[in-house]
Design an enzyme around this catalytic site. Structure first.
Site, PDB file in Angstrom:
ATOM      1  N   PRO A 101       0.819  -1.218   0.000  1.00  0.00           N
ATOM      2  CA  PRO A 101       0.000   0.000   0.000  1.00  0.00           C
ATOM      3  C   PRO A 101       0.855   1.271   0.000  1.00  0.00           C
ATOM      4  O   PRO A 101       0.368   2.336  -0.366  1.00  0.00           O
ATOM      5  CB  PRO A 101      -0.796  -0.100   1.310  1.00  0.00           C
ATOM      6  CG  PRO A 101      -0.757  -1.534   1.704  1.00  0.00           C
ATOM      7  CD  PRO A 101       0.524  -2.088   1.155  1.00  0.00           C
ATOM      8  N   GLU A 120      -0.095  -8.168   7.852  1.00  0.00           N
ATOM      9  CA  GLU A 120      -0.025  -6.722   8.082  1.00  0.00           C
ATOM     10  C   GLU A 120       1.130  -6.087   7.322  1.00  0.00           C
ATOM     11  O   GLU A 120       1.391  -4.907   7.463  1.00  0.00           O
ATOM     12  CB  GLU A 120       0.100  -6.436   9.577  1.00  0.00           C
ATOM     13  CG  GLU A 120      -0.991  -7.088  10.414  1.00  0.00           C
ATOM     14  CD  GLU A 120      -2.390  -6.678   9.982  1.00  0.00           C
ATOM     15  OE1 GLU A 120      -2.697  -5.484  10.106  1.00  0.00           O
ATOM     16  OE2 GLU A 120      -3.159  -7.535   9.544  1.00  0.00           O
ATOM     17  N   ARG A 171      -1.224  -7.397 -21.898  1.00  0.00           N
ATOM     18  CA  ARG A 171      -1.973  -6.983 -23.086  1.00  0.00           C
ATOM     19  C   ARG A 171      -1.220  -5.956 -23.918  1.00  0.00           C
ATOM     20  O   ARG A 171      -1.604  -5.692 -25.066  1.00  0.00           O
ATOM     21  CB  ARG A 171      -3.372  -6.474 -22.716  1.00  0.00           C
ATOM     22  CG  ARG A 171      -3.389  -5.250 -21.873  1.00  0.00           C
ATOM     23  CD  ARG A 171      -4.808  -4.862 -21.474  1.00  0.00           C
ATOM     24  NE  ARG A 171      -5.601  -4.361 -22.598  1.00  0.00           N
ATOM     25  CZ  ARG A 171      -5.408  -3.189 -23.181  1.00  0.00           C
ATOM     26  NH1 ARG A 171      -4.438  -2.397 -22.789  1.00  0.00           N
ATOM     27  NH2 ARG A 171      -6.177  -2.814 -24.181  1.00  0.00           N
ATOM     28  N   ASP A 227      -6.324   2.865 -26.615  1.00  0.00           N
ATOM     29  CA  ASP A 227      -6.831   2.661 -25.259  1.00  0.00           C
ATOM     30  C   ASP A 227      -7.240   3.989 -24.662  1.00  0.00           C
ATOM     31  O   ASP A 227      -6.564   4.982 -24.823  1.00  0.00           O
ATOM     32  CB  ASP A 227      -5.723   2.114 -24.351  1.00  0.00           C
ATOM     33  CG  ASP A 227      -5.528   0.630 -24.525  1.00  0.00           C
ATOM     34  OD1 ASP A 227      -6.315   0.023 -25.259  1.00  0.00           O
ATOM     35  OD2 ASP A 227      -4.586   0.109 -23.926  1.00  0.00           O
TER      36      ASP A 227
HETATM   37  C1  9D3 Z   1      -4.111  -3.499   8.376  1.00  0.00           C
HETATM   38  C2  9D3 Z   1      -2.679  -3.278   8.110  1.00  0.00           C
HETATM   39  N1  9D3 Z   1      -2.460  -1.936   7.547  1.00  0.00           N
HETATM   40  C3  9D3 Z   1      -2.008  -1.032   8.601  1.00  0.00           C
HETATM   41  C4  9D3 Z   1      -2.863   0.161   8.685  1.00  0.00           C
HETATM   42  C5  9D3 Z   1      -1.400  -1.967   6.552  1.00  0.00           C
HETATM   43  C6  9D3 Z   1      -1.653  -2.935   5.450  1.00  0.00           C
HETATM   44  C7  9D3 Z   1      -0.697  -3.874   5.160  1.00  0.00           C
HETATM   45  C8  9D3 Z   1      -0.924  -4.787   4.138  1.00  0.00           C
HETATM   46  C9  9D3 Z   1      -2.811  -2.884   4.703  1.00  0.00           C
HETATM   47  C10 9D3 Z   1      -3.031  -3.795   3.674  1.00  0.00           C
HETATM   48  C11 9D3 Z   1      -2.092  -4.749   3.409  1.00  0.00           C
HETATM   49  C12 9D3 Z   1      -2.338  -5.709   2.312  1.00  0.00           C
HETATM   50  N2  9D3 Z   1      -2.318  -5.012   1.007  1.00  0.00           N
HETATM   51  C13 9D3 Z   1      -1.331  -5.125   0.158  1.00  0.00           C
HETATM   52  O1  9D3 Z   1      -0.402  -5.869   0.401  1.00  0.00           O
HETATM   53  C14 9D3 Z   1      -1.346  -4.345  -1.065  1.00  0.00           C
HETATM   54  C15 9D3 Z   1      -2.258  -3.345  -1.540  1.00  0.00           C
HETATM   55  C16 9D3 Z   1      -3.453  -2.792  -0.985  1.00  0.00           C
HETATM   56  O2  9D3 Z   1      -3.939  -3.131   0.114  1.00  0.00           O
HETATM   57  N3  9D3 Z   1      -4.087  -1.803  -1.705  1.00  0.00           N
HETATM   58  C17 9D3 Z   1      -3.648  -1.377  -2.916  1.00  0.00           C
HETATM   59  N4  9D3 Z   1      -2.549  -1.864  -3.464  1.00  0.00           N
HETATM   60  C18 9D3 Z   1      -1.873  -2.828  -2.774  1.00  0.00           C
HETATM   61  S1  9D3 Z   1      -0.458  -3.551  -3.317  1.00  0.00           S
HETATM   62  C19 9D3 Z   1      -0.335  -4.525  -1.987  1.00  0.00           C
END
Ligand code: 9D3
Length: 248
Positions: A93, A120, A157, A172
């Site tokens: 994220p 997490e 793609r 696109d």
């Molecule tokens: C609940 C844990 N969060 C702390 C506030 C951090 C967190 C860590 C890991 C939140 C989500 C995740 C799992 N998500 C991903 O690994 C992830 C992701 C996403 O959640 N949204 C958009 N792109 C991506 S790329 C990897």
């Protein structure tokens, strides 16, 4: 293109990768997908892939050792293709927001590697073996698996030969910088709703002009932010002025 994916949940990929375009892309050898189960690279007898966070807190953090081992093994496999460094992309994220421009950029490499975090997150030291980190948007998912599938789909793609000639990637929506306008097929009338007359007129010039205007109108209404960077002609700008004035 060789695509290595490191994940604790390789079975999640079976559906999307065995249907439709990604299936054909693999059958025709445009892409070759290598799934690696991170648990296979754990070093202890219990095959521990995650542990509690130092300093306390909720949830589990993915341990660094299996991830380092998995990246090194996977790089040795897809590795040194054509001398170029293989991007090692951490899905998180906290990564840079994925865009069509990034898909274009990634499509130029002979090999890509994706590290899917879960729980997490992953131990911060894993960032050191990644060359890039990407998020697919501002919403919370349970892991990097779906983001990996999204990115592989967007990149595959764009590879030469993956799309048929009838479905070129050059016009696109996000490549032209505008949203696409409405499309219609038979029947010409359905539940009282008719297809716009102009599409049945046979006047290709008029159809092209109408489509451009519909595209501008939709972009103006739904994604005005895209108009700041779109490639617009004088005629486009004149039409947008009419939309703003409310007389189109
Ligand atoms: C609940 C844990 N969060 C702390 C506030 C951090 C967190 C860590 C890991 C939140 C989500 C995740 C799992 N998500 C991903 O690994 C992830 C992701 C996403 O959640 N949204 C958009 N792109 C991506 S790329 C990897």
């Amino acid at each position: 293109m060789d695509i290595a994916i490191l994940t604790l949940f390789p079975d999640m990929f079976a559906g999307p990768f065995s249907e439709s375009m990604l299936k054909r892309a693999q059958e025709w050898d445009h892409i070759s997908i290598h799934l690696h189960n991170i648990r296979d690279y754990t070093l202890d007898k219990h095959h521990t892939a995650d542990d509690t966070p130092f300093g306390g807190g909720q949830g589990m953090v993915m341990k660094p050792e299996p991830l380092f081992e998995a990246v090194e093994a996977a790089l040795a496999e897809v590795g040194s293709a054509e001398g170029q460094e293989t991007p090692v992309i951490l899905l998180t994220p906290q990564g840079r927001p994925f865009t069509q421009a990034i898909a274009q950029e990634l499509s130029q490499y002979p090999a890509l590697m994706f590290i899917c975090g879960h729980y997490e997150g992953v131990d911060a030291r894993v960032e050191a073996i990644a060359t890039d980190s990407i998020s697919i948007g501002d919403y919370v998912l349970t892991g990097g698996e779906l983001p990996a599938m999204v990115i592989v789909d967007a990149v595959a793609r764009l590879l030469p030969g993956v799309l048929g000639d009838d479905m070129s990637a050059v016009d696109d929506s996000f490549a032209t910088g505008l949203l696409e306008g409405p499309a219609y097929t038979r029947p010409a009338e359905y539940r009282g709703e008719s297809v716009p007359d102009i599409l049945l007129s046979g006047d290709h010039g008029a159809v092209d002009k109408w489509r451009r205007q519909q595209s501008l109108k939709r972009t103006f209404e739904r994604r005005p932010d895209l108009l700041d960077t779109a490639d617009l002609t004088k005629e486009d700008q004149a039409y947008l002025e009419k939309l703003k004035a409310g007389d189109a």
